[in-house]
Scaffold this active site. Structure first.
Site, PDB file in Angstrom:
ATOM      1  N   PRO A   1      -9.099 -12.453 -14.787  1.00  0.00           N
ATOM      2  CA  PRO A   1     -10.667 -12.345 -15.266  1.00  0.00           C
ATOM      3  C   PRO A   1     -10.906 -11.717 -16.471  1.00  0.00           C
ATOM      4  O   PRO A   1     -11.863 -11.837 -16.864  1.00  0.00           O
ATOM      5  CB  PRO A   1     -11.130 -11.199 -14.076  1.00  0.00           C
TER       6      PRO A   1
ATOM      7  N   LYS B   1      -0.820   6.476  -3.029  1.00  0.00           N
ATOM      8  CA  LYS B   1      -2.178   6.710  -2.874  1.00  0.00           C
ATOM      9  C   LYS B   1      -2.945   5.440  -2.419  1.00  0.00           C
ATOM     10  O   LYS B   1      -4.176   5.602  -2.051  1.00  0.00           O
ATOM     11  CB  LYS B   1      -2.818   7.449  -4.109  1.00  0.00           C
TER      12      LYS B   1
ATOM     13  N   ASP C   1     -13.026  -8.913 -11.452  1.00  0.00           N
ATOM     14  CA  ASP C   1     -12.948  -7.330 -11.524  1.00  0.00           C
ATOM     15  C   ASP C   1     -14.325  -6.672 -11.636  1.00  0.00           C
ATOM     16  O   ASP C   1     -15.028  -7.137 -12.653  1.00  0.00           O
ATOM     17  CB  ASP C   1     -12.255  -7.173 -12.978  1.00  0.00           C
TER      18      ASP C   1
ATOM     19  N   ALA D   1       0.705  -1.056   0.021  1.00  0.00           N
ATOM     20  CA  ALA D   1      -0.103   0.072   0.070  1.00  0.00           C
ATOM     21  C   ALA D   1       0.791   1.259   0.079  1.00  0.00           C
ATOM     22  O   ALA D   1       1.232   1.731   1.242  1.00  0.00           O
ATOM     23  CB  ALA D   1      -0.864   0.036   1.369  1.00  0.00           C
TER      24      ALA D   1
ATOM     25  N   GLU E   1       3.935  -9.193 -13.931  1.00  0.00           N
ATOM     26  CA  GLU E   1       3.226 -10.024 -14.328  1.00  0.00           C
ATOM     27  C   GLU E   1       3.343 -10.901 -15.537  1.00  0.00           C
ATOM     28  O   GLU E   1       3.311 -12.246 -15.702  1.00  0.00           O
ATOM     29  CB  GLU E   1       1.789  -9.536 -14.707  1.00  0.00           C
TER      30      GLU E   1
END
Ligand SMILES: CC(=O)N[C@H]1[C@@H](OP(=O)(O)OP(=O)(O)OC[C@H]2O[C@@H](n3ccc(=O)[nH]c3=O)[C@H](O)[C@@H]2O)O[C@H](CO)[C@H](O)[C@@H]1O
Ligand SMILES: [Mn+2]
Length: 356
Positions: free
Chosen positions: A236, A127, A328, A124, A305
């Site tokens: 997804p 933002k 998603d 995290a 990824e």
């Protein structure tokens, strides 16, 4: 007389000594075999226990038997009945987990007595700290409920980590990390940081590790049916597309290159997991390949990824999670999904990302 009894006592002592030494050597050489991996670059003066002969990190041992309690009543498993609308096994015989392909009561009865510790990493930074409260609060309702969960939060804003009520046995660990300038680097640097936290802490504290994106909320059970050696998550956006449409890295100059005609599934970078030692091999390989590409002046199409997809193509996962486990919200509802367990929330990329 005295002399021969002395000899006898001496021989006995030597015999016992040799036996103990032999036993100790056997334990030393063979005991750690199944749960260790080669790590030639680590010094034995670091804080990782490394066997000096084999130079191996010693991960936690664990019971992987699927012991089932006597007297537990549950629905008879079908051989010809069951979900017919989805594929629930890969061509290499790994399960693909969908609702109604497992019995949650039976799964919990098998895994809960094992006293497992499940680590989850969540970043995290910048933002993205705003997504952390919802992630943690919904995880407490649905993620590995009644298991020992260690949340490892990586952030540049220690003071803004929300105080969330945790169930018994669950803990939060916060790690301060710098904020990199590009979102691509923030996302990709997770591989290296997960490698480091495993080397420093998780090899001895956790049995399994699941690495998640923070911009997501849990809605439904996300439980022990996901536990396995090496676990990949179907993206997804690609679950119903042909492999030629997957956004693999297609330039041979990159270490993440996947040639046309190859590929199983398109795995999302927002979730991967498994036993700590298997995830360690994965993140170490992805980190090394990211570095090799950087030295070569190339960045794979979808950063870590792309490297994850390369790794999982040539190191097949032992379990695959259907899109139920990471949907998603942008995709609306799909007929094939009986439940949505975790979903990526809608976000304004231009507002939330550092350099878009
Ligand atoms: C729908 C879609 O297009 N998904 C792609 C997009 O995921 P996402 O849009 O889901 O990526 P993202 O912006 O959520 O970044 C990934 C994760 O990195 C962390 N983070 C990122 C930026 C930041 O400023 N602070 C921070 O903490 C955070 O944990 C976040 O959840 O990009 C990824 C590559 O990176 C993958 O290619 C995903 O498939
Ligand atoms: Mn995300």
């Amino acid at each position: 007389m005295w002399f021969s009894s002395f000899i006898r006592r001496r021989s006995l002592t030597i015999f016992v000594g040799i036996t103990i030494l032999g036993a100790a050597l056997l334990v030393f050489f063979f005991n750690d075999k199944s749960w260790s991996i080669s790590l030639p670059h680590v010094n034995s003066d670091g804080n990782i226990p490394v066997c000096p002969v084999q130079r191996k990190v010693l991960f936690r041992d664990r019971n992987c038997d699927l012991d089932s309690p006597k007297g537990l009543l549950y629905k008879q498993p079908g051989i010809t009945l069951g979900r017919c609308d989805v594929v629930a096994v890969t061509p290499w015989s790994a399960p693909i987990v969908w609702e109604e392909t497992f019995d949650p009561v039976l799964v919990d009865a098998i895994y809960k007595p094992k006293n497992l510790t499940i680590a989850t990493t969540v970043f995290a930074i910048g933002k993205y700290i705003r997504f952390l409260r919802d992630f943690l609060e919904t995880a407490e309702k649905h993620f590995m409920v009644d298991f020992k969960v260690h949340y490892h939060i990586f952030t540049d804003q220690l003071q803004d980590v929300p105080a969330v009520d945790l169930a018994a046995g669950r803990k939060i660990f916060v790690h301060q990390v710098p904020k990199l300038k590009r979102w691509q680097d923030i996302s990709a640097s997770r591989m290296q940081m997960i490698q480091t936290i495993i080397e420093e802490q998780l090899y001895r504290e956790a049995d399994y590790i699941y690495c998640q994106d923070v911009d997501a909320k849990f809605h439904f059970r996300w439980g022990a049916e996901t536990l396995d050696r090496l676990v990949g998550q179907i993206h997804p956006w690609f679950y119903d597309l042909g492999r030629d449409q997957f956004t693999y890295e297609r330039r041979p100059e990159s270490t993440a290159y996947i040639p046309p005609g190859e590929g199983d599934f398109y795995y999302i970078g927002a979730m991967f997991g498994g036993r700590v030692e298997e995830v360690y091999k994965l993140v170490k390989s992805c980190h090394e390949n990211l570095e090799a590409d950087k030295a070569n002046g190339i960045e794979a199409a979808w950063q870590e990824e792309s490297h994850l997809n390369w790794y999982l193509l040539y190191n097949k996962p032992s379990k695959i999670l259907s899109p139920e486990y990471l949907w998603d919200d942008l995709r609306g509802k799909a007929n094939v999904m009986k439940v949505v367990r975790l979903s990526h929330i809608l976000k304004n990329y231009a507002e939330v990302r550092e350099n878009t």
